[in-house]
Write a protein that holds these residues in place. Structure first.
Motif, short mmCIF file in Angstrom:
data_model
loop_
_atom_site.label_atom_id
_atom_site.label_comp_id
_atom_site.label_asym_id
_atom_site.label_seq_id
_atom_site.Cartn_x
_atom_site.Cartn_y
_atom_site.Cartn_z
N PHE A 81 -27.95 9.66 -15.18
CA PHE A 81 -28.26 8.28 -15.53
C PHE A 81 -27.02 7.57 -16.07
O PHE A 81 -26.08 8.20 -16.56
N SER A 82 -27.01 6.25 -15.94
CA SER A 82 -25.83 5.44 -16.31
C SER A 82 -26.12 4.67 -17.59
O SER A 82 -26.54 3.52 -17.57
N SER A 83 -25.91 5.34 -18.71
CA SER A 83 -26.09 4.70 -20.01
C SER A 83 -24.91 3.77 -20.27
O SER A 83 -23.77 4.09 -19.93
N PRO A 84 -25.11 2.59 -20.87
CA PRO A 84 -26.36 2.07 -21.43
C PRO A 84 -27.18 1.22 -20.46
O PRO A 84 -28.20 0.68 -20.86
N ARG A 85 -26.70 1.08 -19.21
CA ARG A 85 -27.51 0.30 -18.27
C ARG A 85 -28.87 0.93 -18.10
O ARG A 85 -29.90 0.25 -18.10
N ASP A 86 -28.91 2.24 -17.95
CA ASP A 86 -30.17 2.97 -18.02
C ASP A 86 -30.42 3.29 -19.49
O ASP A 86 -29.55 3.81 -20.19
N ALA A 87 -31.59 2.95 -19.96
CA ALA A 87 -31.92 3.15 -21.37
C ALA A 87 -32.37 4.58 -21.62
O ALA A 87 -33.33 5.04 -20.99
N ILE A 88 -31.66 5.28 -22.50
CA ILE A 88 -32.05 6.65 -22.89
C ILE A 88 -32.44 6.61 -24.36
O ILE A 88 -31.64 6.23 -25.22
N ILE A 89 -33.68 7.01 -24.65
CA ILE A 89 -34.24 6.95 -25.99
C ILE A 89 -34.56 8.36 -26.44
O ILE A 89 -35.10 9.16 -25.67
N PHE A 90 -34.22 8.66 -27.69
CA PHE A 90 -34.49 9.99 -28.25
C PHE A 90 -35.58 9.90 -29.31
O PHE A 90 -35.51 9.08 -30.23
N GLY A 140 -41.01 6.80 -29.50
CA GLY A 140 -40.12 6.63 -28.35
C GLY A 140 -40.81 6.17 -27.08
O GLY A 140 -40.27 5.36 -26.32
N LEU A 141 -42.02 6.68 -26.83
CA LEU A 141 -42.70 6.32 -25.59
C LEU A 141 -43.15 4.86 -25.60
O LEU A 141 -43.16 4.20 -24.55
N ALA A 142 -43.51 4.35 -26.77
CA ALA A 142 -43.88 2.94 -26.85
C ALA A 142 -42.66 2.04 -26.61
O ALA A 142 -42.75 1.02 -25.91
N TYR A 143 -41.52 2.42 -27.19
CA TYR A 143 -40.28 1.69 -26.89
C TYR A 143 -40.01 1.70 -25.39
O TYR A 143 -39.67 0.68 -24.78
N ALA A 144 -40.14 2.88 -24.78
CA ALA A 144 -39.85 3.02 -23.36
C ALA A 144 -40.81 2.18 -22.51
O ALA A 144 -40.39 1.54 -21.53
N VAL A 164 -36.55 10.90 -24.18
CA VAL A 164 -36.49 12.32 -24.47
C VAL A 164 -37.38 12.57 -25.68
O VAL A 164 -37.10 12.09 -26.78
N VAL A 165 -38.46 13.29 -25.49
CA VAL A 165 -39.49 13.44 -26.50
C VAL A 165 -39.64 14.90 -26.90
O VAL A 165 -39.90 15.75 -26.04
N GLY A 166 -39.45 15.19 -28.17
CA GLY A 166 -39.71 16.54 -28.65
C GLY A 166 -41.19 16.85 -28.59
O GLY A 166 -42.03 15.97 -28.76
N ASP A 167 -41.52 18.13 -28.34
CA ASP A 167 -42.93 18.48 -28.23
C ASP A 167 -43.69 18.16 -29.50
O ASP A 167 -44.86 17.76 -29.46
N GLY A 168 -43.04 18.27 -30.66
CA GLY A 168 -43.70 17.92 -31.90
C GLY A 168 -44.01 16.45 -32.00
O GLY A 168 -45.04 16.05 -32.55
N ALA A 169 -43.13 15.60 -31.44
CA ALA A 169 -43.36 14.16 -31.49
C ALA A 169 -44.59 13.75 -30.70
O ALA A 169 -45.20 12.72 -30.98
N LEU A 170 -44.96 14.55 -29.71
CA LEU A 170 -46.15 14.23 -28.91
C LEU A 170 -47.44 14.39 -29.71
O LEU A 170 -48.50 13.94 -29.26
N ILE A 190 -39.46 7.65 -17.17
CA ILE A 190 -39.18 9.09 -17.05
C ILE A 190 -39.25 9.69 -18.44
O ILE A 190 -38.46 9.32 -19.32
N ILE A 191 -40.19 10.58 -18.65
CA ILE A 191 -40.37 11.22 -19.95
C ILE A 191 -39.85 12.65 -19.85
O ILE A 191 -40.36 13.46 -19.07
N VAL A 192 -38.82 12.94 -20.62
CA VAL A 192 -38.26 14.29 -20.65
C VAL A 192 -38.84 14.99 -21.86
O VAL A 192 -38.55 14.65 -23.01
N LEU A 193 -39.70 15.94 -21.63
CA LEU A 193 -40.36 16.68 -22.70
C LEU A 193 -39.48 17.84 -23.12
O LEU A 193 -39.30 18.80 -22.38
#
Length: 626
Positions: A81-90, A140-144, A164-170, A190-193
Motif C-alpha cells: 500500500f502507498s501510505s499516506p495516500r492509502d490510509a493505514i490505521i492501527f 479503528g474500524l469505525a475510523y476506517a 490493522v486490528v489486534g484480536d483483543g481490540a475486536l 481491508i481489515i488486517v486481523l
C-alpha cells in the motif's frame, strides 16, 4: 492536518548512529526504496528493526512485545500500500512502532515517549502517515468505515483503507458495531486481523474461542463470524511470512469489497526475554536491562501493587467482593486476586461499557463489585456509570489507576478528566488517598457503603511515605496548621497533592503567612466542614491533579457561595487541554502543582502586587525559596 498525498515522499530523517548499527534500515531513504528491496533482504531488515526496537524501548520504556510481533506484517503493508495516500490505521496504536520506523522516524526512537520526542502512539503532529491518535482500543474500524465513505463520496476510488486490528481490540463493542456496518456496506475496507492471542491479557470471551477454531481450520465458511457479517475472509496466514502477506494484501485489494485478512503473529518475537514471559510477552516495560528484560534498578512499591495487596486481603475477609476489569488484569493490580479467586474475577475484554453495566447486575444480585480501570478508560463508560449504576444507587466501587498525569503515555492516557466527570454523578462518593495508609482505609470504607457507588483514584507512581494527620474535623484530616499565625490560607489537598501543599505551607511560613493544610479524604460530595474551615481563612486554595475547570475546586467554591461564605476560593489544577507526553513531575510543575508555585499563587491572590514602572507584576516568591 494537511496531508500531502505523495507516493515518493523523502524519508531521510535517520540519525547518524542508525547507519552504524542498522545499515540496511539506514539505506531506506523512502518507502519506494522499501518496495524495491529484494525479498531475500527482508529478513535482514526485520532483524535490524527488532534490534532497534529492543535497544530503544528498553532504554526509554514503552510498548515492546506487540511491536516485535508485527515487524513483517508492517513491512508487507508498506510494500503493498502507498501510505499516506492509502490510509493505514492501527488499533490499538501501540502496534505502530515498526510503522514509525519505516516512515522516517527511526532516528527519533532515542527519545521515545520523552518530552519533545516521539509519541508512544500514532501522532498526527509527527507524520502524515499517522491518521489517528488512538490508544483507546476498538475504534479503528469505525475510523476506517468513515474514511472509506469519505473516499467514495469525494470520488477518490483509487485510495484504499486498511485497518490493522489486534484480536483483543475486536472484543470492544465499537469494533462489533463497525463490523456490522462495514460488512453491509460493500465498501472496500481491508481489515488486517493481528491475532496473537492477547491484547494485554489473553483475549477474552467467545471471540477468542472462535479465533482459536479459525486458527485450527475447524470452521466452515458458513459458520465463520466474518463471512456471516458480509466480509470476505482469507487466512489464517503466518504473520511473519512477508511474501505470503504481500500476496494476501494484493488479493484483498483486488476484491474491492470488505475483507478480513487473518494473520497469526507472535507477540515479543525475536527477543528471548519477551518470548519467555508467559504473563504478557513484555507488552509494556519501563527501563530494563536489554540482555535480561529485568528492571535495571529496584523500584519502590507502586500504588497499583499496594491496591493489589489490599483488595486480595479484603476478599479473604468478604466473600461478596468480586473484581472486574477490561483486559487489564495485571496492569490494574489484580494478579494476586485473580490467582486466589479466579471464580470471582471477571475480564470483559476491551469493553469498559459492558464491565460497568455487568457490575451493576452483580450488585443487584447481592455482591459488591470492584471495577478496576485506568482513569482515562472510564471515560468510555461514563453513561453506564451515570445511568446503569448511579441511577440505581448500586454499591459498586470503581478503582481508577493512572489518575491525573501519567507521563510518557501522553494525552490519551492522562487520567485528568475523572474528578470533573465523577463529581457530577448524583450519589457517588469519590475518594483520593494521599498515601498508602489512606488507600487501605478508604478502600475498606468504600466497600462498606451500600447505598450508592464509590470511587477511589490514584496515580501511576511509586507511593510515598504515610502522611499522618495532626487532627481530624468531621472526617477531614488536618495535616498542618501554622502555629501562632493568623489563618491566612486554607490549602485543600486532593489526594497525592498533599505533599506539594505541605511544601507550600513551609514556603508561606517563611513569608510570615499562616496556613492550614487539609485532606478531605472523600473529595466529593463536599464535606460541609470544609466550608466551615474556609470561613475562618482569608483565602482557600484547592489543589488537584485533574482539570481545574469543573473539578473539585469548582464544587468547593459552589458550596462556599451557597453557604454564604465570602472568602475567595481558587483552584490550582490542570489546564483543560490535551497535555503532551513527558515526565510526570515536569508536567505537574508546568501546571503549578509544586510547593513554591502553590505558595506563589496564594501570595498573588492574597494581595495582588502593584505593577512596577514597566507595567510588570513582580513575583512574590522565588521558585528557589528554601
Amino acid at each position: 492536518m494537511n496531508y500531502k498525498l505523495q507516493e515518493h515522499e523523502d524519508l531521510l530523517q535517520h540519525a547518524d548512529p542508525l547507519g552504524q548499527e542498522y545499515p540496511l534500515l539506514a539505506s531506506l531513504t523512502s518507502l519506494d526504496a522499501l518496495r524495491a528491496l529484494p525479498a531475500e533482504q527482508l529478513p535482514v531488515l526485520a532483524a535490524e528493526m527488532r534490534g532497534l526496537l529492543v535497544q530503544s524501548v528498553t532504554a526509554t520504556g514503552g510498548h515492546l512485545g506487540v511491536g516485535l510481533g508485527v515487524v513483517e506484517l508492517t513491512m508487507a503493508l508498506h510494500r503493498v500500500f502507498s501510505s499516506p495516500r492509502d490510509a493505514i490505521i492501527f488499533d490499538t496504536g501501540h502496534q505502530s512502532y515498526p510503522h514509525k520506523i519505516l516512515t522516517g522516524r527511526a532516528g527519533g526512537f532515542t527519545r521515545l515517549r520523552q518530552a519533545g520526542g516521539l509519541s508512544g502512539y500514532p501522532s498526527r503532529a509527527e507524520s502524515q502517515h499517522d491518521w489517528v491518535e488512538n490508544s483507546h482500543a476498538s475504534t479503528g474500524l469505525a475510523y476506517a468505515d468513515g474514511l472509506a465513505k469519505a473516499f467514495k463520496l469525494t470520488g477518490q476510488t483509487d485510495r484504499r483503507t486498511v485497518a490493522v486490528v489486534g484480536d483483543g481490540a475486536l472484543t470492544g463493542g465499537m469494533a462489533f458495531e463497525a463490523l456490522n456496518n462495514i460488512g453491509a456496506s460493500g465498501r472496500p475496507v481491508i481489515i488486517v486481523l493481528n491475532d496473537n492471542g492477547r491484547s494485554y491479557d489473553p483475549t477474552a470471551g467467545s471471540l477468542a474461542h472462535h479465533l482459536t477454531q479459525l486458527r485450527q481450520g475447524g470452521v466452515p465458511l458458513s459458520q465463520n463470524l466474518f463471512t456471516r457479517l458480509g466480509l470476505a475472509y482469507t487466512g489464517p496466514l503466518d504473520g511473519h511470512d512477508t511474501t505470503a502477506l504481500e500476496e494476501a494484501f494484493h488479493q484483498a485489494a483486488a476484491l474491492h469489497r470488505p475483507v478480513i485478512v487473518h494473520t497469526i503473529t507472535q507477540k515479543g518475537r525475536g527477543y528471548a526475554p519477551a518470548e519467555a514471559d508467559p504473563a504478557d510477552r513484555m507488552h509494556a516495560c519501563g527501563v530494563v536491562d536489554p540482555a535480561t528484560g529485568k528492571a535495571a534498578r529496584p523500584s519502590k512499591p507502586s500504588w497499583t501493587a499496594l491496591f493489589g495487596q489490599e483488595i486480595t486481603a479484603l476478599a479473604e475477609e468478604r466473600s461478596d467482593i468480586v473484581a472486574l476489569t477490561a483486559a487489564m488484569r495485571l496492569p490494574v493490580g489484580l494478579g494476586a486476586f485473580s490467582a486466589r479467586f479466579p471464580e470471582r474475577t471477571f475480564d470483559s475484554g476491551i469493553a469498559e461499557q459492558h464491565a460497568v453495566t455487568c457490575a451493576a447486575g452483580l450488585a443487584m444480585g447481592g455482591l459488591h463489585p470492584v471495577v478496576c480501570l485506568y482513569a482515562t478508560f472510564l471515560n468510555r463508560a461514563f453513561d453506564q456509570l451515570l445511568m446503569d449504576v448511579g441511577l440505581h444507587r448500586l454499591p459498586v466501587t470503581f478503582v481508577l489507576d493512572r489518575a491525573g498525569i501519567t507521563g510518557p503515555d501522553g494525552p490519551s492516557h492522562h487520567g485528568m478528566w475523572d474528578l470533573a466527570l465523577l463529581s457530577r454523578i448524583p450519589g457517588l462518593r469519590l475518594a483520593a488517598p494521599r498515601d498508602p495508609a489512606r488507600l487501605s482505609t478508604l478502600l475498606r470504607e468504600a466497600v462498606d457503603i451500600c447505598d450508592g457507588p464509590t470511587a477511589l483514584r490514584y496515580p501511576k507512581a511509586t507511593a510515598g511515605p504515610d502522611i499522618d494527620a495532626i487532627a481530624s474535623l468531621d472526617g477531614i484530616d488536618i495535616l498542618h496548621r501554622t502555629p501562632h499565625r493568623p489563618l491566612d490560607v486554607l490549602l485543600v489537598a486532593i489526594g497525592v497533592t498533599a505533599t506539594a501543599c505541605l511544601d507550600a505551607a513551609r514556603h508561606l511560613a517563611v513569608l510570615g503567612l499562616g496556613s492550614t493544610v487539609v485532606d478531605p479524604r472523600w473529595a466529593a460530595p463536599v464535606n460541609p466542614a470544609l466550608g466551615s474551615l474556609a470561613a475562618r481563612h482569608r483565602l482557600t486554595l484547592t489543589v488537584e491533579d485533574g482539570i481545574a475547570d469543573g473539578g473539585i475546586g469548582t464544587l468547593v467554591a459552589h458550596h462556599c457561595s451557597a453557604s454564604g461564605i465570602s472568602g475567595p476560593v481558587h483552584t490550582i489544577g490542570l489546564p483543560t487541554t490535551y497535555l503532551a507526553h513527558g515526565e510526570r513531575d515536569d508536567l505537574l510543575a508546568s501546571a503549578g502543582i509544586t510547593g513554591p508555585s502553590i505558595a506563589d499563587s496564594a501570595c498573588r491572590h492574597l494581595s495582588p502586587p502593584a505593577p512596577d514602572h514597566h507595567g510588570l507584576l513582580p513575583s512574590r516568591l522565588s521558585r528557589s525559596t528554601p
